[in-house]
Write a protein that holds these residues in place. Structure first.
Motif, PDB file in Angstrom:
ATOM      1  N   VAL A 134      -0.009 -15.335   4.420  1.00  0.00           N
ATOM      2  CA  VAL A 134       0.044 -14.792   3.061  1.00  0.00           C
ATOM      3  C   VAL A 134      -0.939 -13.635   2.884  1.00  0.00           C
ATOM      4  N   ALA A 135      -2.169 -13.814   3.391  1.00  0.00           N
ATOM      5  CA  ALA A 135      -3.177 -12.757   3.232  1.00  0.00           C
ATOM      6  C   ALA A 135      -2.756 -11.480   3.959  1.00  0.00           C
ATOM      7  N   GLN A 136      -2.109 -11.640   5.128  1.00  0.00           N
ATOM      8  CA  GLN A 136      -1.667 -10.460   5.869  1.00  0.00           C
ATOM      9  C   GLN A 136      -0.583  -9.701   5.098  1.00  0.00           C
ATOM     10  N   ILE A 137       0.325 -10.448   4.475  1.00  0.00           N
ATOM     11  CA  ILE A 137       1.382  -9.793   3.683  1.00  0.00           C
ATOM     12  C   ILE A 137       0.754  -9.011   2.528  1.00  0.00           C
ATOM     13  N   ILE A 138      -0.226  -9.639   1.860  1.00  0.00           N
ATOM     14  CA  ILE A 138      -0.910  -8.967   0.747  1.00  0.00           C
ATOM     15  C   ILE A 138      -1.638  -7.723   1.249  1.00  0.00           C
ATOM     16  N   SER A 139      -2.345  -7.887   2.362  1.00  0.00           N
ATOM     17  CA  SER A 139      -3.101  -6.768   2.927  1.00  0.00           C
ATOM     18  C   SER A 139      -2.161  -5.610   3.295  1.00  0.00           C
ATOM     19  N   ASP A 140      -1.031  -5.935   3.943  1.00  0.00           N
ATOM     20  CA  ASP A 140      -0.066  -4.889   4.329  1.00  0.00           C
ATOM     21  C   ASP A 140       0.497  -4.178   3.102  1.00  0.00           C
ATOM     22  N   ASN A 141       0.814  -4.964   2.077  1.00  0.00           N
ATOM     23  CA  ASN A 141       1.341  -4.355   0.851  1.00  0.00           C
ATOM     24  C   ASN A 141       0.348  -3.357   0.274  1.00  0.00           C
ATOM     25  N   LEU A 142      -0.917  -3.807   0.150  1.00  0.00           N
ATOM     26  CA  LEU A 142      -1.926  -2.955  -0.479  1.00  0.00           C
ATOM     27  C   LEU A 142      -2.156  -1.692   0.342  1.00  0.00           C
ATOM     28  N   GLN A 143      -2.160  -1.843   1.664  1.00  0.00           N
ATOM     29  CA  GLN A 143      -2.360  -0.673   2.521  1.00  0.00           C
ATOM     30  C   GLN A 143      -1.204   0.306   2.402  1.00  0.00           C
ATOM     31  N   ARG A 144       0.014  -0.218   2.391  1.00  0.00           N
ATOM     32  CA  ARG A 144       1.208   0.632   2.341  1.00  0.00           C
ATOM     33  C   ARG A 144       1.222   1.488   1.078  1.00  0.00           C
ATOM     34  N   SER A 145       0.644   0.958   0.009  1.00  0.00           N
ATOM     35  CA  SER A 145       0.665   1.698  -1.262  1.00  0.00           C
ATOM     36  C   SER A 145      -0.134   2.985  -1.192  1.00  0.00           C
ATOM     37  N   GLY A 146      -1.048   3.068  -0.213  1.00  0.00           N
ATOM     38  CA  GLY A 146      -1.892   4.246  -0.121  1.00  0.00           C
ATOM     39  C   GLY A 146      -3.109   4.165  -1.022  1.00  0.00           C
ATOM     40  N   TYR A 147      -3.139   3.180  -1.936  1.00  0.00           N
ATOM     41  CA  TYR A 147      -4.264   3.034  -2.851  1.00  0.00           C
ATOM     42  C   TYR A 147      -5.428   2.277  -2.214  1.00  0.00           C
ATOM     43  N   PHE A 148      -5.152   1.523  -1.156  1.00  0.00           N
ATOM     44  CA  PHE A 148      -6.177   0.638  -0.584  1.00  0.00           C
ATOM     45  C   PHE A 148      -6.278   0.798   0.931  1.00  0.00           C
ATOM     46  N   GLU A 149      -7.508   0.589   1.422  1.00  0.00           N
ATOM     47  CA  GLU A 149      -7.753   0.557   2.856  1.00  0.00           C
ATOM     48  C   GLU A 149      -8.316  -0.826   3.184  1.00  0.00           C
ATOM     49  N   PRO A 150      -7.462  -1.752   3.644  1.00  0.00           N
ATOM     50  CA  PRO A 150      -7.959  -3.114   3.898  1.00  0.00           C
ATOM     51  C   PRO A 150      -8.920  -3.140   5.088  1.00  0.00           C
ATOM     52  N   LEU A 151      -9.941  -3.974   4.974  1.00  0.00           N
ATOM     53  CA  LEU A 151     -10.923  -4.148   6.042  1.00  0.00           C
ATOM     54  C   LEU A 151     -10.284  -4.915   7.197  1.00  0.00           C
ATOM     55  N   ASP A 152     -10.562  -4.452   8.406  1.00  0.00           N
ATOM     56  CA  ASP A 152     -10.073  -5.153   9.598  1.00  0.00           C
ATOM     57  C   ASP A 152     -10.637  -6.572   9.637  1.00  0.00           C
ATOM     58  N   ARG A 153      -9.793  -7.531   9.967  1.00  0.00           N
ATOM     59  CA  ARG A 153     -10.249  -8.932  10.003  1.00  0.00           C
ATOM     60  C   ARG A 153     -11.393  -9.142  10.998  1.00  0.00           C
ATOM     61  N   GLN A 154     -11.384  -8.350  12.066  1.00  0.00           N
ATOM     62  CA  GLN A 154     -12.422  -8.497  13.084  1.00  0.00           C
ATOM     63  C   GLN A 154     -13.815  -8.194  12.518  1.00  0.00           C
ATOM     64  N   ALA A 155     -13.813  -7.373  11.463  1.00  0.00           N
ATOM     65  CA  ALA A 155     -15.112  -6.954  10.907  1.00  0.00           C
ATOM     66  C   ALA A 155     -15.684  -7.965   9.928  1.00  0.00           C
ATOM     67  N   MET A 156     -14.937  -9.025   9.610  1.00  0.00           N
ATOM     68  CA  MET A 156     -15.400 -10.003   8.617  1.00  0.00           C
ATOM     69  C   MET A 156     -16.365 -11.005   9.269  1.00  0.00           C
ATOM     70  N   TYR A 157     -17.536 -11.221   8.617  1.00  0.00           N
ATOM     71  CA  TYR A 157     -18.525 -12.164   9.147  1.00  0.00           C
ATOM     72  C   TYR A 157     -18.045 -13.604   9.010  1.00  0.00           C
ATOM     73  N   ASP A 158     -17.477 -13.920   7.838  1.00  0.00           N
ATOM     74  CA  ASP A 158     -16.998 -15.280   7.621  1.00  0.00           C
ATOM     75  C   ASP A 158     -15.704 -15.216   6.807  1.00  0.00           C
ATOM     76  N   ARG A 159     -15.121 -16.367   6.572  1.00  0.00           N
ATOM     77  CA  ARG A 159     -13.831 -16.402   5.906  1.00  0.00           C
ATOM     78  C   ARG A 159     -13.861 -17.334   4.703  1.00  0.00           C
ATOM     79  N   PRO A 160     -14.527 -16.918   3.633  1.00  0.00           N
ATOM     80  CA  PRO A 160     -14.570 -17.756   2.430  1.00  0.00           C
ATOM     81  C   PRO A 160     -13.165 -17.883   1.833  1.00  0.00           C
ATOM     82  N   SER A 161     -12.883 -19.023   1.210  1.00  0.00           N
ATOM     83  CA  SER A 161     -11.572 -19.187   0.577  1.00  0.00           C
ATOM     84  C   SER A 161     -11.673 -19.355  -0.935  1.00  0.00           C
ATOM     85  N   THR A 162     -12.905 -19.454  -1.459  1.00  0.00           N
ATOM     86  CA  THR A 162     -13.103 -19.443  -2.914  1.00  0.00           C
ATOM     87  C   THR A 162     -14.280 -18.541  -3.240  1.00  0.00           C
TER      88      THR A 162
END
Lengths: 181, 429
Positions: B54-82
């Motif tokens: 689900v997060a990948q679909i959201i990330s792809d959508n936002l990137q495709r719009s040209g309005y957003f540059e999603p951060l690469d998952r590799q660059a994330m220190y941790d993966r909070p869910s709340t």
């Protein structure tokens, strides 16, 4: 390159008086373009008032048209157009004259004139340009005495290219009107 | 807050779920230099093996719009869910302005997606919501969430949970195969609406998103059909002698503008869909075609070659006045209005070939926004941010999209032969 070799082999075929067109799509289209262009330019056969082929026997087109005057549907059933134009090129007038003669002597025959464009430009506008080309052929045939009731116009625009490809050779082969009996 | 995806969209997804697919994929071709950095953290899954990321679909959508540059998952220190788990300082260090966290859990036969949108620089929660979706609707749920995030940050309604119609073609000459498809805006969930050995073109969505009008040559003559997407039922609207082309719905869905050549040259007509009464609005010896309605329904934009080559004209309903709108270059055709009615998108020919351009109606200024040499059939997203169009890649037709400002673009390649004639649906929820 392929285009030229087609033309050369066709010229050879004509010189041997093997005039019957081959039925393979690509060959016929390449051949009819080059062949008629050469013939038309060489003999000046294509006077628009020329109703029959008599008296112009020196031209290969004249021979061909003459042989098919009555019973048989003329072999060449595709004519080609310049970019963005709908005027009948002089080298194709003899083809239209042959079809007019056939349609006049076969009053029950009906033909759909299918107008086509190349792929450049917008689709619905090309639909209109294809119709213009078919109408130009229709007018020519009517001037030659063909009854309007024998003629039907269908434009396919750019939707049914004869050949695929986005180059000038492909475009030239796709800008056409086809006689569909 | 509990949000259900609207019932009819669900019905549409269900209806299509059993049919054949021919999905398009997405390739980002240009990112905007003004894109806002955002982190869409992979959603926690409670040990479930989910059919969709689900997060990948959201990330792809936002990137495709040209309005957003999603951060690469590799660059994330941790993966909070709340939001409680987020250490904002850490994410600020990654130059992220916004972030999205969430969790997907099983609920009944489907899923519950909880997500939160966070303002990283302000260390605050902007949005939090819980969405239910059946198994086949997980993608739809992700598109819905993308829409909420997009609107919350940009103030512009999102158009990710929309669909596109398009035509595929294979072969040449007398051996061709055409098909009309409908797919999600990201190219997934494609479903065949019609297939034919004869040409299909000019699909147009009804304003309620339930029907398509299109041109089909299936009787070996062009005719305009109207097809209900949910039931598959269709009617032949027109089959006059000559061209029956370019159908365009009025914003109220009650009228269809079109090009008919039954009286000689192609002219623009307006058909009342219920009564089948026709009103002819052009009358000359030139080509008039490619009508489209302004968003307020008060005028019709169309292509005419009355000045020599094709140019765009605007007909005002009521007064019957017609004015020429385009003057840049000698080929401007197939216009489409932006949803605000203040600019138009069109096909413009220059020394660089045929390209998509935007013309501001106030200033008359025309700007080319696409980059290839054979671009055509622009169709505008219902929120006006993107334009999808047909282009060439090698010898094949593919769909491409560009942001309205020309800064960002992506392609939708397909293995299905030529793809063309995209039509972006209206909002569906």
């Amino acid at each position: 390159m392929q285009f030229k070799s087609h033309a050369r082999s066709l010229a050879l075929a004509l010189s041997l008086a093997l005039v019957a067109g081959c039925s393979s799509t690509g060959g016929t289209q390449d051949g009819s373009m080059e062949g008629t262009r050469n013939g038309g330019a060489g003999t000046g056969v294509a006077g628009s008032g020329q109703v029959s082929g008599t008296g112009v026997g020196s031209g290969t087109n004249g021979d061909r048209a003459g042989q098919q005057a009555d019973g048989r549907i003329p072999e060449v059933r595709t004519i080609y157009f310049d970019f963005d134009r709908d005027n009948i090129r002089s080298e194709f007038e003899s083809v239209l004259v042959a079809h007019a003669r056939y349609l006049r002597s076969n009053g029950n025959a009906r033909v759909a004139l299918q107008g086509h464009t190349d792929e450049r430009g917008t689709r619905e506008y090309n639909m209109a340009l294809g119709e213009r080309r078919a109408n130009a052929v229709k007018r020519f045939l009517e001037v030659q005495g063909v009854s309007p009731s024998q003629l039907e116009i269908v434009s396919y625009g750019e939707e049914r290219p004869a050949v695929r490809g986005n180059n000038d050779d492909a475009y030239a082969q796709n800008r056409r009107v086809v006689f569909a009996y | 807050m509990k949000v259900l995806i609207t019932t009819w969209l669900s019905a549409l997804l269900l209806m299509f779920s059993t049919l054949a697919q021919a999905n398009l994929t997405i390739e980002i071709t240009r990112g905007s230099d003004r894109a806002t950095p955002i982190a869409v953290v992979p959603f926690a899954a409670d040990g479930e093996n989910l059919p969709e990321d689900v997060a990948q679909i959201i990330s792809d959508n936002l990137q495709r719009s040209g309005y957003f540059e999603p951060l690469d998952r590799q660059a994330m220190y941790d993966r909070p869910s709340t939001s409680d788990e987020v250490q904002f300082g850490q994410w600020r260090g990654l130059d992220v302005r916004y972030m999205v966290v969430g969790r997907v859990s099983r609920e009944g036969n489907g899923y519950r997606i909880r997500y939160e949108l966070l303002d990283v620089s302000g260390s605050r929660r902007m949005l939090g919501e819980s969405v239910t979706a059946s198994g086949s609707e997980l993608r739809g749920g992700a598109h819905y969430i993308s829409d909420q995030i997009f609107e919350s940050i940009t103030g512009i309604r999102g158009a990710f949970a929309t669909r596109i119609a398009y035509v595929t073609a294979r072969g040449a000459g007398n051996d061709m195969q055409f098909a009309l498809y409908v797919a999600d805006a990201d190219g997934h969930n494609s479903q065949e609406v019609l297939s034919s050995r004869e040409p299909i073109l000019s699909p147009a969505w009804s304003p309620d998103g339930r029907k398509l009008a299109y041109v089909s040559f299936e009787t070996e003559r062009p005719a305009i059909y109207i097809q209900d997407l949910a039931t598959g039922q269709r009617v032949r609207a027109t089959s006059f002698e000559g061209i029956n082309g370019a159908p365009a719905w009025s914003p109220d869905g009650r009228r269809l503008a079109m090009a008919l050549s039954k009286d000689g040259q192609p002219e623009i007509y307006i058909m009342d869909v219920a009564s089948r009464n026709f009103e002819r609005i052009t009358n000359n010896n030139n080509i008039d075609t490619e009508p489209t309605w302004s968003p307020d329904g008060r005028s019709i934009l169309f292509t005419s070659d009355r000045s020599g080559g094709p140019q765009l004209y605007r007909y005002t309903v009521g007064s019957g006045e017609t004015e020429r709108l385009t003057f840049t270059g000698n080929y401007n055709a197939r216009g489409r209005f932006a949803p605000d009615g203040e600019s138009i998108f069109l096909v413009h020919r220059s020394n660089n070939g045929y390209q998509i351009a935007r013309q501001d109606l106030g200033s008359g200024r025309l700007v080319v926004i696409s980059e290839s040499r054979s671009d055509e059939s622009p169709s505008v997203a219902p929120n006006g941010t993107m334009v999808i169009f047909a282009t060439q890649q090698g010898n094949s037709g593919v769909l491409s999209a560009v942001s309205a400002d020309g800064r960002a673009s992506y392609r939708l390649p397909s293995a299905q032969g030529d793809v063309r004639e995209p039509a972006w649906s209206p909002f569906l929820n």
